[in-house]
Design a protein around this motif. Structure first.
Motif, mmCIF file in Angstrom:
data_model
loop_
_atom_site.group_PDB
_atom_site.id
_atom_site.type_symbol
_atom_site.label_atom_id
_atom_site.label_comp_id
_atom_site.label_asym_id
_atom_site.label_seq_id
_atom_site.Cartn_x
_atom_site.Cartn_y
_atom_site.Cartn_z
ATOM 1 N N PHE A 56 39.868 16.339 -58.541
ATOM 2 C CA PHE A 56 41.094 15.730 -58.608
ATOM 3 C C PHE A 56 40.773 14.345 -57.883
ATOM 4 O O PHE A 56 41.570 13.488 -58.353
ATOM 5 N N GLN A 57 40.728 13.263 -57.419
ATOM 6 C CA GLN A 57 39.640 12.331 -57.207
ATOM 7 C C GLN A 57 39.165 11.700 -58.036
ATOM 8 O O GLN A 57 40.034 10.118 -58.492
ATOM 9 N N ALA A 58 38.495 12.398 -59.179
ATOM 10 C CA ALA A 58 37.981 11.758 -59.984
ATOM 11 C C ALA A 58 38.568 11.531 -60.808
ATOM 12 O O ALA A 58 39.331 10.539 -61.896
ATOM 13 N N ILE A 59 39.911 12.588 -60.820
ATOM 14 C CA ILE A 59 41.262 11.864 -61.760
ATOM 15 C C ILE A 59 42.091 11.386 -61.219
ATOM 16 O O ILE A 59 42.839 10.289 -62.751
ATOM 17 N N TYR A 60 42.424 10.881 -60.650
ATOM 18 C CA TYR A 60 43.805 10.344 -60.200
ATOM 19 C C TYR A 60 42.937 8.740 -60.073
ATOM 20 O O TYR A 60 43.289 7.919 -60.994
ATOM 21 N N GLN A 61 41.244 9.106 -59.735
ATOM 22 C CA GLN A 61 41.259 7.545 -59.815
ATOM 23 C C GLN A 61 40.889 6.654 -61.170
ATOM 24 O O GLN A 61 40.517 5.644 -62.086
ATOM 25 N N SER A 62 40.900 8.199 -61.732
ATOM 26 C CA SER A 62 41.014 7.919 -64.068
ATOM 27 C C SER A 62 42.010 7.237 -64.605
ATOM 28 O O SER A 62 41.946 7.090 -65.680
ATOM 29 N N SER A 63 43.227 7.594 -63.337
ATOM 30 C CA SER A 63 44.955 7.210 -63.725
ATOM 31 C C SER A 63 45.284 5.727 -63.797
ATOM 32 O O SER A 63 44.090 5.012 -63.118
ATOM 33 N N GLN A 64 46.444 5.277 -64.668
ATOM 34 C CA GLN A 64 46.706 3.928 -63.738
ATOM 35 C C GLN A 64 47.596 4.132 -62.753
ATOM 36 O O GLN A 64 48.146 2.505 -63.201
#
Length: 775
Positions: free
Chosen positions: A221-229
């Motif tokens: 989930f951290q990877a998904i969040y930090q890939s967002s804007q």
């Protein structure tokens, strides 16, 4: 018969039995205390995180945000169970008073919050959800200990002519910000007080928190969040990282206790070997008589094993009793910060460890006695049950000796003839030296000014932290102007920290905290490679390099504001701040606002650091001024204080154990060498001469033991500590203690041991032999 034998043997060797029991007792005490700490730490952390409903992922953010964007993102993610945005009011230490004492400058941020509605609760000292009334405040335990605060005292917040007064109702536990490694602490206010405070202090910071359906998916989930804007101008943490940060301080103490326990166990087993050997050699004729009379070998073994079983059980019971009485001293920090959760395992596992310690001692005593089967009754009656060929002929002839005094020569010859025997006491002295020196080296390392390099910063005298929201650019320019005009400053450098993202090998994005500036002014020590020298280069912390799977010389892709830029990794360094995931460069790859700025200062020789720090604190109200030693103390102070207790205890244990073991060894030699010494006295050697021979042997033995132990501490010690520190970003710890530490402490142990040996020899010989003549 067995009980009678055990009773008489314990009475006859009273002092040796007491010494061996004490050694086993200390081993059991430390082993059970370490086990108790492990159980308590694991249970308390789990309980704290559970009762506080700690979030699975937290993104800290310093700046504005759009709550609707976060709600939209959360609703589209099937992993998310719940989310919330926690606003916090940061207030500088200059605006805070604890009673009549002004809050001190330091690395800690003072953040004022309301109690959360859904999860991430702040708890009281009974681990219950806290609720405060209007006009009340709950203060973090960290500040309670720092300022010695009590319930009912006052916390004042002032700004200009405005003043808020709050009565301290409770001291809170915070699942996220308990550890001293986390440089922010939350204060709990009533929602009306918080709203009123916000009218005066309008700057806000945020915690963007998520609960997941499956906590094990936090990294994904951290990877998904930090890939967002979405907002991410600040560190991000996951639940495993929260658990690790909460465990670090006491976890290091547990690791040291386990190491000390293993050393004491090794010493105890070597001592057991000496005790068994001494006892059997005294009883060799009696053993021979028993074998002649037809007593089975197993029965003879049982007599001796029974004796050491009594000692082992007595020592382990006493050690477990000491744990029940004094174990809370080791777990007091855990109970203070995370609570005490008594359970069946909290006493059963230490009891099991104590029983296992006793069983190990009993098994080893039985193993030592196995050689009985190789000795006949005739051999036993003639002597030499254990070491029939103990002495080997050494080609050292007295008639060829022209330079060495006769007593020194005889002492060296005896040492070489019985290398195996003297090797045992050499190993014991080496282990005692290691036991003493290892925690002392770690303590001096933690207290060293150079330890700042493990916190991702170069060595300097003073550090000024300037945070966003305090008119960052203007404040920085004013401070830099003041520093340029200060003639007491030899050098200073400004560093800016910003947040950007880097692509991993799996093409996911991970947040890095990039510090830029003149890296050569206050250089770091690099594990691999070197510092960046131009704009195309970057260095990574250990955890960043491991997470991104990058090595020195490889290219890394940085992402910020939709742009991608590649840089070459030139070095890897150690860092435990900001989750350990940081980077260094001489300039920003893309122009963007800084999260915070840091100025490091080197003073001219002769300038008083404390005086200059006080001047800066008055002139720079918008910055945190700390000297680097204070910075280290505030970050790892709790760990250092606990290590200090362990170091003191280990030093006492080392001296006490060495004394006991020397007594046992000399007592064995007294029985073993009675015929030899009688012969030497008969042909004209005085007690002084015989004593000089033994002293010669022990000078060599003690010297070698202390030297081997010291070398082992410097070779093995850092590797052992690095194993525990690797998960925190310190994968290669080096001792930073002054050189005198490795000289003074082993020499002190050597002198004390030699003096005790000389005293014992004088006592033994004064009561043992008299001069005889050949008539």
């Amino acid at each position: 018969m067995r009980l009678t034998f055990i009773k008489k043997d314990l009475t006859r060797h009273r002092l040796i039995s007491i010494g061996l029991t004490i050694c086993i007792m200390m081993t059991s005490f430390l082993a059970t205390s370490a086990a108790q700490m492990i159980v308590q730490l694991n249970g308390s952390i789990s309980d704290l995180l559970h009762l506080a409903k700690a979030p699975d992922f937290v993104q800290m953010h310093d700046g504005t945000l759009n709550e609707k964007d976060i709600e939209t993102f959360s609703s589209k993610q099937p992993m998310v169970k719940a989310h919330q945005i926690v606003p916090m009011i940061p207030i500088e230490h200059t605006n805070i008073r604890f009673g009549h004492e002004q809050a001190k400058a330091g690395v800690m941020d003072h953040l004022f919050v309301k109690q959360n509605r859904y999860f991430d609760f702040l708890l009281n000292e009974q681990n219950e959800k806290l609720a405060v009334n209007k006009g009340e405040v709950a203060v973090p335990i960290y500040f309670q200990q720092k300022y010695q605060l009590k319930i009912g005292e006052t916390l004042l917040i002032e700004k200009g002519s405005n003043q808020f007064s709050f009565r301290i109702k409770a001291f809170l536990r915070d699942a996220q910000m308990n550890p001293s490694l986390v440089s922010s602490k939350r204060f709990l206010l009533h929602h009306e007080d918080w709203d009123a405070l916000h009218q005066l202090f309008q700057k806000k910071e945020y915690l963007i928190e998520f609960l997941l359906h499956d906590a094990t998916q936090a990294d994904a989930f951290q990877a998904i969040y930090q890939s967002s804007q979405l907002p991410q101008q600040g560190p991000a943490v996951t639940l495993p990282l929260l658990r690790m940060l909460n465990a670090m301080t006491d976890g290091m103490v547990i690791a040291i206790l386990l190491l000390v326990c293993m050393l004491l166990m090794s010493i105890a087993l070597l001592s057991l070997h000496l005790a068994v050997t001494a006892s059997i050699e005294e009883d060799e004729r009696e053993i021979g008589i028993l074998k002649v009379l037809g007593v089975p070998l197993t029965k003879i073994k049982q007599l001796y094993v029974g004796k050491y079983a009594v000692l082992a059980c007595s020592g382990c019971i006493a050690g477990f009793g000491l744990t029940l009485l004094f174990g809370d001293r080791f777990t007091s920090n855990i109970q203070r910060y995370m609570g005490n959760q008594p359970s069946f395992t909290s006493w059963f596992i230490p009891l099991f460890v104590s029983i296992m310690t006793a069983m190990i001692v009993i098994y080893c005593s039985y193993a030592i006695l196995r050689k009985f089967g190789q000795i006949s009754a005739a051999q036993a009656l003639q002597g030499g049950v254990i070491t029939p060929n103990d002495k080997k002929q050494i080609p050292l002839h007295l008639k060829k000796n022209r330079f060495i005094p006769i007593n020194i020569w005889l002492g060296l010859k005896d040492l070489l003839s019985r290398k195996k025997l003297y090797t045992t006491i050499t190993c014991i002295i080496a282990l005692c030296t290691f036991l003493m020196l290892m925690p002392i080296q770690l303590l001096h390392t933690l207290q060293s000014p150079d330890f700042i390099t493990y916190l991702g910063s170069g060595k300097s005298d003073l550090r000024i932290d300037i945070r966003k929201g305090n008119h960052l650019e203007k404040s920085t320019n004013d401070i830099e102007s003041m520093i340029r005009e200060d003639r007491d400053i030899r050098a200073s450098t400004l560093y800016e920290t910003s947040s950007l993202q880097a692509k991993s090998m799996e093409n996911t994005l991970e947040t890095l905290y990039l510090e830029t500036g003149d890296l050569s002014a206050f250089p770091l020590s690099y594990l691999q490679g070197r510092q960046p020298l131009n704009k195309e280069e970057i260095s990574l912390s250990v955890l960043s390099a491991d997470s991104l799977q990058k090595e020195v010389g490889e290219r890394i892709t940085l992402v910020t504001n939709g742009q991608q830029i590649q840089r070459t990794v030139t070095g890897i360094y150690q860092d435990v701040t900001n989750g350990g995931k940081t980077a260094k460069a001489i300039s920003q790859p893309i122009s963007q606002p800084a999260l915070w700025k840091t100025i490091q200062i080197q003073l001219k020789p002769g300038v008083e650091m404390a005086v200059k720090k006080a001047v800066f604190e008055k002139k720079i109200p918008l910055g945190k001024v700390t000297d680097m030693q204070e910075y280290v103390d505030q970050t790892i102070g709790n760990t250092a204080s606990l290590v200090k207790v362990v170091a003191f205890s280990s030093t006492l244990a080392a001296f006490g154990t060495a004394t006991l073991m020397l007594f046992m060894f000399l007592h064995m030699l007294k029985a073993k060498d009675s015929s030899r010494n009688h012969m030497l006295r008969t042909i004209g050697f005085s007690i002084k001469h015989v004593t000089a021979q033994y002293i010669t042997s022990f000078i060599v033995v003690l010297s070698f033991g202390a030297l081997i132990g010291t070398i082992a501490v410097h070779i093995i010690g850092p590797a052992l500590m690095s194993i525990g520190g690797a998960s925190l970003g310190v994968s290669s710890l080096q001792w930073l203690a002054p050189q005198w530490v490795s000289i003074v402490y082993p020499i002190t142990l050597f002198i004390v041991s030699l003096a005790f040996t000389a005293l014992l020899l004088k006592t033994f010989f004064s009561s043992q032999t008299t001069r005889h003549t050949l008539s």
